[in-house]
Design a protein around this motif. Structure first.
Motif, PDB file in Angstrom:
ATOM      1  N   LEU A 166       0.812  -1.279   0.100  1.00 33.66           N
ATOM      2  CA  LEU A 166       0.154   0.159   0.040  1.00 33.66           C
ATOM      3  C   LEU A 166       1.035   1.475  -0.200  1.00 33.66           C
ATOM      4  CD1 LEU A 166      -3.199  -0.549   2.486  1.00 33.66           C
ATOM      5  CD2 LEU A 166      -2.625  -1.482   0.157  1.00 33.66           C
ATOM      6  N   GLN A 167       0.677   2.081  -0.494  1.00 37.51           N
ATOM      7  CA  GLN A 167       1.366   4.041  -0.481  1.00 37.51           C
ATOM      8  C   GLN A 167       0.801   4.249   0.890  1.00 37.51           C
ATOM      9  OE1 GLN A 167       0.061   7.240  -3.378  1.00 37.51           O
ATOM     10  NE2 GLN A 167       1.909   7.310  -3.550  1.00 37.51           N
ATOM     11  N   TYR A 168      -0.580   4.222   1.130  1.00 39.39           N
ATOM     12  CA  TYR A 168      -1.121   4.574   2.054  1.00 39.39           C
ATOM     13  C   TYR A 168      -2.148   4.650   2.900  1.00 39.39           C
ATOM     14  CZ  TYR A 168      -2.772   8.594  -0.120  1.00 39.39           C
ATOM     15  OH  TYR A 168      -3.544   9.613  -0.616  1.00 39.39           O
ATOM     16  N   ALA A 169      -3.062   4.075   4.165  1.00 42.87           N
ATOM     17  CA  ALA A 169      -3.827   3.909   4.647  1.00 42.87           C
ATOM     18  C   ALA A 169      -4.049   5.293   4.834  1.00 42.87           C
ATOM     19  CB  ALA A 169      -3.809   2.879   6.130  1.00 42.87           C
ATOM     20  N   GLU A 170      -5.932   5.363   4.387  1.00 47.26           N
ATOM     21  CA  GLU A 170      -6.275   6.827   4.581  1.00 47.26           C
ATOM     22  C   GLU A 170      -7.114   6.846   5.420  1.00 47.26           C
ATOM     23  OE1 GLU A 170      -8.659   9.897   2.114  1.00 47.26           O
ATOM     24  OE2 GLU A 170      -7.180   9.127   0.888  1.00 47.26           O
ATOM     25  N   GLN A 171      -7.241   8.047   6.602  1.00 50.03           N
ATOM     26  CA  GLN A 171      -7.370   7.896   7.192  1.00 50.03           C
ATOM     27  C   GLN A 171      -8.265   6.876   8.314  1.00 50.03           C
ATOM     28  OE1 GLN A 171      -8.178  11.476   9.118  1.00 50.03           O
ATOM     29  NE2 GLN A 171      -8.683  10.523  10.312  1.00 50.03           N
ATOM     30  N   PRO A 172      -7.214   5.844   8.968  1.00 49.51           N
ATOM     31  CA  PRO A 172      -8.126   4.763   9.953  1.00 49.51           C
ATOM     32  C   PRO A 172      -8.781   4.464  10.811  1.00 49.51           C
ATOM     33  CG  PRO A 172      -5.547   4.305   9.568  1.00 49.51           C
ATOM     34  CD  PRO A 172      -5.774   5.770   9.196  1.00 49.51           C
ATOM     35  N   CYS A 173      -8.546   5.778  11.915  1.00 48.79           N
ATOM     36  CA  CYS A 173      -9.182   5.405  13.018  1.00 48.79           C
ATOM     37  C   CYS A 173      -9.283   7.252  13.055  1.00 48.79           C
ATOM     38  CB  CYS A 173      -8.254   5.059  14.261  1.00 48.79           C
ATOM     39  SG  CYS A 173      -7.356   3.563  13.938  1.00 48.79           S
ATOM     40  N   ARG A 174     -10.427   7.200  14.104  1.00 50.39           N
ATOM     41  CA  ARG A 174     -11.155   8.639  13.894  1.00 50.39           C
ATOM     42  C   ARG A 174     -10.462   9.526  14.544  1.00 50.39           C
ATOM     43  NH1 ARG A 174     -15.871  10.252  13.301  1.00 50.39           N
ATOM     44  NH2 ARG A 174     -16.991   8.493  12.953  1.00 50.39           N
ATOM     45  N   THR A 175      -9.330   9.664  15.522  1.00 52.14           N
ATOM     46  CA  THR A 175      -9.381  10.705  15.932  1.00 52.14           C
ATOM     47  C   THR A 175      -7.743  10.774  15.993  1.00 52.14           C
ATOM     48  OG1 THR A 175      -8.416   9.358  18.506  1.00 52.14           O
ATOM     49  CG2 THR A 175     -10.381   9.841  18.185  1.00 52.14           C
ATOM     50  N   VAL A 176      -7.086  11.893  16.496  1.00 53.88           N
ATOM     51  CA  VAL A 176      -5.655  12.100  15.759  1.00 53.88           C
ATOM     52  C   VAL A 176      -4.271  10.917  17.225  1.00 53.88           C
ATOM     53  CG1 VAL A 176      -3.615  14.005  16.482  1.00 53.88           C
ATOM     54  CG2 VAL A 176      -5.327  14.465  15.353  1.00 53.88           C
ATOM     55  N   ALA A 195      -3.412  10.934   7.090  1.00 48.47           N
ATOM     56  CA  ALA A 195      -4.514  11.949   7.371  1.00 48.47           C
ATOM     57  C   ALA A 195      -5.734  12.320   6.404  1.00 48.47           C
ATOM     58  CB  ALA A 195      -4.298  12.758   8.646  1.00 48.47           C
ATOM     59  N   ASP A 196      -6.756  12.141   6.740  1.00 47.23           N
ATOM     60  CA  ASP A 196      -7.937  13.365   5.800  1.00 47.23           C
ATOM     61  C   ASP A 196      -9.310  14.232   6.829  1.00 47.23           C
ATOM     62  OD1 ASP A 196      -9.767  14.908   4.520  1.00 47.23           O
ATOM     63  OD2 ASP A 196     -10.714  12.264   3.804  1.00 47.23           O
ATOM     64  N   GLU A 197      -9.890  13.351   7.736  1.00 41.20           N
ATOM     65  CA  GLU A 197     -10.740  14.656   8.353  1.00 41.20           C
ATOM     66  C   GLU A 197      -9.981  14.446   9.466  1.00 41.20           C
ATOM     67  OE1 GLU A 197     -13.576  10.583   6.331  1.00 41.20           O
ATOM     68  OE2 GLU A 197     -11.138  11.198   6.953  1.00 41.20           O
ATOM     69  N   SER A 198      -8.840  14.508  10.152  1.00 37.66           N
ATOM     70  CA  SER A 198      -8.746  14.985  10.676  1.00 37.66           C
ATOM     71  C   SER A 198      -7.163  16.100  10.837  1.00 37.66           C
ATOM     72  CB  SER A 198      -7.295  14.087  11.593  1.00 37.66           C
ATOM     73  OG  SER A 198      -7.897  13.017  12.324  1.00 37.66           O
ATOM     74  N   LEU A 206      -3.789  22.270  11.546  1.00 35.48           N
ATOM     75  CA  LEU A 206      -2.082  21.567  11.862  1.00 35.48           C
ATOM     76  C   LEU A 206      -1.344  20.897  13.076  1.00 35.48           C
ATOM     77  CD1 LEU A 206      -0.748  25.242  10.598  1.00 35.48           C
ATOM     78  CD2 LEU A 206      -0.776  22.704   9.383  1.00 35.48           C
ATOM     79  N   ALA A 207      -3.403  20.302  13.335  1.00 34.73           N
ATOM     80  CA  ALA A 207      -2.453  19.203  14.474  1.00 34.73           C
ATOM     81  C   ALA A 207      -2.265  18.137  14.671  1.00 34.73           C
ATOM     82  CB  ALA A 207      -4.008  19.244  15.305  1.00 34.73           C
ATOM     83  N   VAL A 208      -2.842  17.617  13.436  1.00 34.91           N
ATOM     84  CA  VAL A 208      -1.631  16.066  13.290  1.00 34.91           C
ATOM     85  C   VAL A 208      -0.173  15.534  12.800  1.00 34.91           C
ATOM     86  CG1 VAL A 208      -2.768  15.978  10.965  1.00 34.91           C
ATOM     87  CG2 VAL A 208      -3.036  13.827  11.655  1.00 34.91           C
ATOM     88  N   ALA A 209      -0.515  17.070  12.312  1.00 32.92           N
ATOM     89  CA  ALA A 209       0.975  17.395  11.823  1.00 32.92           C
ATOM     90  C   ALA A 209       1.956  17.559  12.894  1.00 32.92           C
ATOM     91  CB  ALA A 209       1.425  18.050  10.758  1.00 32.92           C
ATOM     92  N   VAL A 234      -0.641  23.468   3.919  1.00 28.02           N
ATOM     93  CA  VAL A 234      -0.089  22.530   2.999  1.00 28.02           C
ATOM     94  C   VAL A 234       1.485  23.194   3.056  1.00 28.02           C
ATOM     95  CG1 VAL A 234       1.020  22.107   1.080  1.00 28.02           C
ATOM     96  CG2 VAL A 234      -1.139  21.559   1.493  1.00 28.02           C
ATOM     97  N   GLY A 235       1.789  24.976   3.040  1.00 29.04           N
ATOM     98  CA  GLY A 235       3.072  25.446   3.643  1.00 29.04           C
ATOM     99  C   GLY A 235       3.347  24.998   4.463  1.00 29.04           C
ATOM    100  N   GLU A 236       2.785  25.228   5.643  1.00 29.62           N
ATOM    101  CA  GLU A 236       3.167  25.174   7.244  1.00 29.62           C
ATOM    102  C   GLU A 236       2.877  23.268   7.597  1.00 29.62           C
ATOM    103  OE1 GLU A 236       0.454  27.367   9.868  1.00 29.62           O
ATOM    104  OE2 GLU A 236       0.979  29.118   8.558  1.00 29.62           O
TER     105      GLU A 236
END
Length: 332
Positions: A166-176, A195-198, A206-209, A234-236
């Motif tokens: 897999l290239q990645y798994a998108e938003q597998p779980c709900r919270t950060v 992360a998508d919804e997060s 930016l919290a997830v990053a 994206v920049g930050e």
């Protein structure tokens, strides 16, 4: 956090002057819906779109209206002629995968929906296996669980899916916090976490990053307040970013394509081929995948198509009332 737009808030009358509500039938059920409703309107810079999902409240929809205004009232210059896109595979049965992929000519990346209610991990494995078989060993495959797994469920499912590279798994779980825990648990699997919804549903995108909870961010123009605001995120973020659609008409896809041309990470196809999931569109020149790419351009709305796909009167009034309420939120 406040998401700026480069355009001032237009008067409500300006937004309503050339506004149309459409209901586009989908080829297959996706995200629990079979018809996608959207409001398209014309600003001084061209056509733009307001299409927060119907379950979103007015406060969340306010960012989408900022995006509408940013695209329709701000001049955005394309920085590329086209961008690469992924195929999108809903939670279909494995034997339907080839027909879905045929609608995405030239795409070498696929995003596969998993964790659909009423299905089991074996269904996901069969679907991903068929995508790998049809697309070949060199294709990039992503999976998207839309927050529907617990950490334990995600760990078990991704352990079974990891052999498909897999290239990645998108938003597998709900919270950060859950994403961070899962990312730690599966470090040895070689499956990055996206992360998508997060990002798009968070008060602080930016919290997830900052939490180190994801390897990749998925950004969408409308939920983040538009091209201007999303570019700032994206920049930050300091992480690779993938630009994706929010299941929009070609008008909204155009907004995402302008963002992707300047913000998407190299090597990651954008999720902007979703107009192929509709049985119709608002333009006679829809933004559809060709040779694995979509064009970066604005589109003109066709009066004939708007009339053909016009929403029922009660739904039209619901959307126009929603626009009035959300405009009032921004005014306040």
């Amino acid at each position: 956090m406040p998401l700026p737009t480069s355009a001032a808030l237009p008067d409500l009358a300006d937004l309503l002057a050339d506004a149309h509500v459409v209901a586009l039938p989908m080829r297959v059920r996706f995200r629990g819906i079979t018809v996608r409703e959207a409001l398209v309107l014309r600003g001084p810079e061209g056509w733009t779109e307001f299409s927060p999902f119907v379950e979103y409240d007015d406060a969340e929809a306010a960012a989408w209206l900022r995006a509408t205004i940013d695209f329709g009232w701000t001049s955005h210059e394309p920085t590329a002629d086209s961008v690469p896109v992924n195929a999108t595979v809903p939670a279909v049965r494995a034997h339907d995968v080839a027909d879905v992929l045929a609608r995405y000519p030239g795409c070498t990346t696929a995003k596969v929906k998993v964790a659909e209610p009423g299905t089991v991990v074996a269904d996901d494995v069969a679907r991903v296996a068929e995508v790998r078989r049809v697309m070949g060993e060199d294709a990039a495959i992503r999976v998207d669980a839309n927050m529907l797994w617990s950490v334990d469920e995600a760990e078990r499912a991704l352990t079974e899916l990891a052999p498909f590279r897999l290239q990645y798994a998108e938003q597998p779980c709900r919270t950060v916090a859950e994403l961070a825990e899962l990312r730690s648990r599966i470090a040895g699997l070689g499956v990055p976490v996206a992360a998508d919804e997060s990002v798009r549903k968070a008060a602080d995108p930016l919290a997830v990053a900052r939490a180190g909870a994801a390897d990749v961010l998925v950004v969408k123009a409308q939920p983040l307040g538009g091209i201007t605001a999303a570019r700032r995120v994206v920049g930050e973020a300091g992480l690779p970013c993938v630009v994706s659609s929010a299941l929009e008409t070609s008008v909204g896809i155009a907004m995402g394509a302008f963002l992707a041309a300047s913000a998407a990470a190299d090597g990651y196809a954008s999720g902007l081929g979703t107009a192929a999931m509709f049985q119709g569109d608002v333009t006679s020149d829809p933004i559809l995948p060709s040779d694995g790419r979509v064009g970066v351009r604005r589109v003109d709305v066709s009066p004939d198509l708007v009339g053909r796909f016009r929403a029922a009167p009660e739904r039209e009034e619901w959307w126009l009332a929603r626009l009035r309420r959300v405009h009032a939120v921004l005014t306040a």
